[in-house]
Design a protein around this motif. Structure first.
Motif, short mmCIF file in Angstrom:
data_model
loop_
_atom_site.label_atom_id
_atom_site.label_comp_id
_atom_site.label_asym_id
_atom_site.label_seq_id
_atom_site.Cartn_x
_atom_site.Cartn_y
_atom_site.Cartn_z
N VAL A 163 11.07 -56.18 -33.46
CA VAL A 163 9.62 -56.15 -33.69
C VAL A 163 9.13 -54.71 -33.57
O VAL A 163 9.35 -54.06 -32.54
CB VAL A 163 8.89 -57.02 -32.64
CG1 VAL A 163 7.39 -57.00 -32.86
CG2 VAL A 163 9.44 -58.43 -32.64
N PRO A 164 8.47 -54.17 -34.59
CA PRO A 164 7.94 -52.81 -34.46
C PRO A 164 6.76 -52.78 -33.48
O PRO A 164 6.14 -53.80 -33.20
CB PRO A 164 7.48 -52.47 -35.88
CG PRO A 164 7.30 -53.77 -36.56
CD PRO A 164 8.18 -54.76 -35.89
N ALA A 165 6.48 -51.59 -32.95
CA ALA A 165 5.41 -51.43 -31.97
C ALA A 165 4.42 -50.37 -32.45
O ALA A 165 4.77 -49.46 -33.20
CB ALA A 165 5.99 -51.01 -30.63
N LYS A 166 3.18 -50.50 -32.00
CA LYS A 166 2.18 -49.48 -32.30
C LYS A 166 2.59 -48.17 -31.64
O LYS A 166 3.11 -48.18 -30.52
CB LYS A 166 0.81 -49.89 -31.76
CG LYS A 166 0.17 -51.03 -32.50
CD LYS A 166 -1.19 -51.34 -31.89
CE LYS A 166 -1.81 -52.53 -32.61
NZ LYS A 166 -3.11 -52.88 -32.01
N PRO A 167 2.36 -47.04 -32.31
CA PRO A 167 2.64 -45.75 -31.67
C PRO A 167 1.79 -45.61 -30.41
O PRO A 167 0.62 -46.00 -30.40
CB PRO A 167 2.22 -44.72 -32.72
CG PRO A 167 2.09 -45.46 -34.00
CD PRO A 167 1.81 -46.88 -33.65
N ARG A 168 2.38 -45.06 -29.38
CA ARG A 168 1.66 -44.89 -28.11
C ARG A 168 1.94 -43.50 -27.54
O ARG A 168 2.96 -42.88 -27.84
CB ARG A 168 2.08 -45.95 -27.09
CG ARG A 168 1.59 -47.32 -27.49
CD ARG A 168 1.61 -48.30 -26.34
NE ARG A 168 0.95 -49.54 -26.72
CZ ARG A 168 -0.32 -49.84 -26.47
NH1 ARG A 168 -1.08 -49.00 -25.82
NH2 ARG A 168 -0.83 -50.98 -26.86
N ALA A 169 1.00 -43.06 -26.71
CA ALA A 169 1.14 -41.78 -26.02
C ALA A 169 0.84 -42.00 -24.54
O ALA A 169 0.03 -42.86 -24.18
CB ALA A 169 0.17 -40.75 -26.59
N TYR A 170 1.50 -41.21 -23.71
CA TYR A 170 1.13 -41.21 -22.30
C TYR A 170 -0.27 -40.61 -22.19
O TYR A 170 -0.62 -39.69 -22.94
CB TYR A 170 2.11 -40.36 -21.48
CG TYR A 170 3.49 -40.95 -21.37
CD1 TYR A 170 3.72 -42.11 -20.65
CD2 TYR A 170 4.58 -40.33 -21.98
CE1 TYR A 170 4.98 -42.66 -20.54
CE2 TYR A 170 5.85 -40.86 -21.87
CZ TYR A 170 6.04 -42.03 -21.16
OH TYR A 170 7.31 -42.56 -21.06
N SER A 171 -1.05 -41.13 -21.26
CA SER A 171 -2.39 -40.58 -21.05
C SER A 171 -2.77 -40.72 -19.58
O SER A 171 -2.28 -41.61 -18.88
CB SER A 171 -3.41 -41.32 -21.92
OG SER A 171 -3.48 -42.69 -21.56
N LEU A 172 -3.62 -39.82 -19.13
CA LEU A 172 -4.21 -39.94 -17.81
C LEU A 172 -5.53 -40.65 -17.97
O LEU A 172 -6.36 -40.28 -18.81
CB LEU A 172 -4.42 -38.56 -17.17
CG LEU A 172 -3.15 -37.77 -16.88
CD1 LEU A 172 -3.49 -36.40 -16.29
CD2 LEU A 172 -2.22 -38.53 -15.95
N LYS A 173 -5.73 -41.69 -17.19
CA LYS A 173 -6.93 -42.51 -17.30
C LYS A 173 -8.16 -41.75 -16.80
O LYS A 173 -8.07 -40.87 -15.95
CB LYS A 173 -6.74 -43.81 -16.53
CG LYS A 173 -5.64 -44.68 -17.13
CD LYS A 173 -5.55 -46.01 -16.44
CE LYS A 173 -4.54 -46.91 -17.14
NZ LYS A 173 -4.60 -48.29 -16.63
N SER A 174 -9.32 -42.13 -17.34
CA SER A 174 -10.59 -41.49 -16.97
C SER A 174 -10.84 -41.53 -15.46
O SER A 174 -11.32 -40.55 -14.89
CB SER A 174 -11.77 -42.16 -17.69
OG SER A 174 -11.72 -41.90 -19.04
N SER A 175 -10.51 -42.65 -14.84
CA SER A 175 -10.73 -42.77 -13.39
C SER A 175 -9.92 -41.73 -12.63
O SER A 175 -10.39 -41.18 -11.63
CB SER A 175 -10.40 -44.17 -12.91
OG SER A 175 -9.04 -44.50 -13.24
N TYR A 176 -8.71 -41.42 -13.11
CA TYR A 176 -7.90 -40.40 -12.45
C TYR A 176 -8.49 -39.01 -12.69
O TYR A 176 -8.55 -38.18 -11.79
CB TYR A 176 -6.44 -40.46 -12.92
CG TYR A 176 -5.59 -39.46 -12.17
CD1 TYR A 176 -5.34 -39.62 -10.81
CD2 TYR A 176 -5.05 -38.35 -12.81
CE1 TYR A 176 -4.58 -38.70 -10.11
CE2 TYR A 176 -4.29 -37.43 -12.11
CZ TYR A 176 -4.06 -37.60 -10.76
OH TYR A 176 -3.32 -36.68 -10.06
#
Length: 180
Positions: A163-176
């Protein structure tokens, strides 16, 4: 540099302030110093500055991401030390007129790093289980895996499932970012 595009301000800072050619290399922008440059918008809420949005760090390559050792991960190789530049976002204002409010060299404190490592383990566990297509940002605290595609139908292969997956990136959340 197209300052109007998403990420245009960061690319402009790289080029015009630090004389670095914007790129998509897997390592940090300041290679010899091991420092990644990141710009992020702030907004005013009740006379207080808060993060406007999450901070995208680097793309996750499902096929080649390190799944065993956080210290060898693409996230840590690129983002272990950050030069964070926060600017005040004002709707309708040209980006070249934004005011820089906070400039900070950031090393993740040990207490935060423990949480980030746990978040990373949650993300790579999904990849290793063939469930990259099921990753959401809800299951983590500080480090997220945000979608990164110009349209919702764009996908990438993953190593442990058909099953293919949507491209994703690591991110720092706004709360952090607000805590920073």
């Amino acid at each position: 540099i197209d300052m109007a595009r998403k990420g245009g301000l960061g690319a402009g800072v790289e080029l015009y302030v630090f004389h670095l050619k914007p790129n998509n290399r897997p390592g940090p922008d300041f290679t010899e110093a091991g420092i990644e440059l990141k710009t992020s918008p702030l907004k005013k809420v009740k006379n207080k500055l808060v993060s406007k949005e999450r901070l995208v760090m680097n793309m996750i390559d499902f096929m080649h991401e390190e799944l065993e050792d956080f210290n060898k991960s693409s996230f840590w190789k690129k983002n272990s030390r950050l030069l964070l530049i926060f600017y005040l976002y004002k709707k309708g204002q040209p980006k070249k007129k934004y005011e820089f409010k906070i400039v900070r060299l950031w090393d993740f404190p040990e207490t935060d790093l423990k949480i980030i490592k746990d978040d990373w383990k949650t993300i790579v566990k999904m990849i290793a289980s063939g469930k990259a297509h099921e990753i959401t940002e809800r299951g983590t605290t500080y480090l997220g895996a945000c979608t990164k595609a110009s349209n919702s139908t764009k996908t990438r292969p993953q190593p442990f499932a058909c099953v293919p997956a949507k491209p994703r990136a690591y991110s720092l959340k706004s709360s952090y970012l607000n805590a920073i």
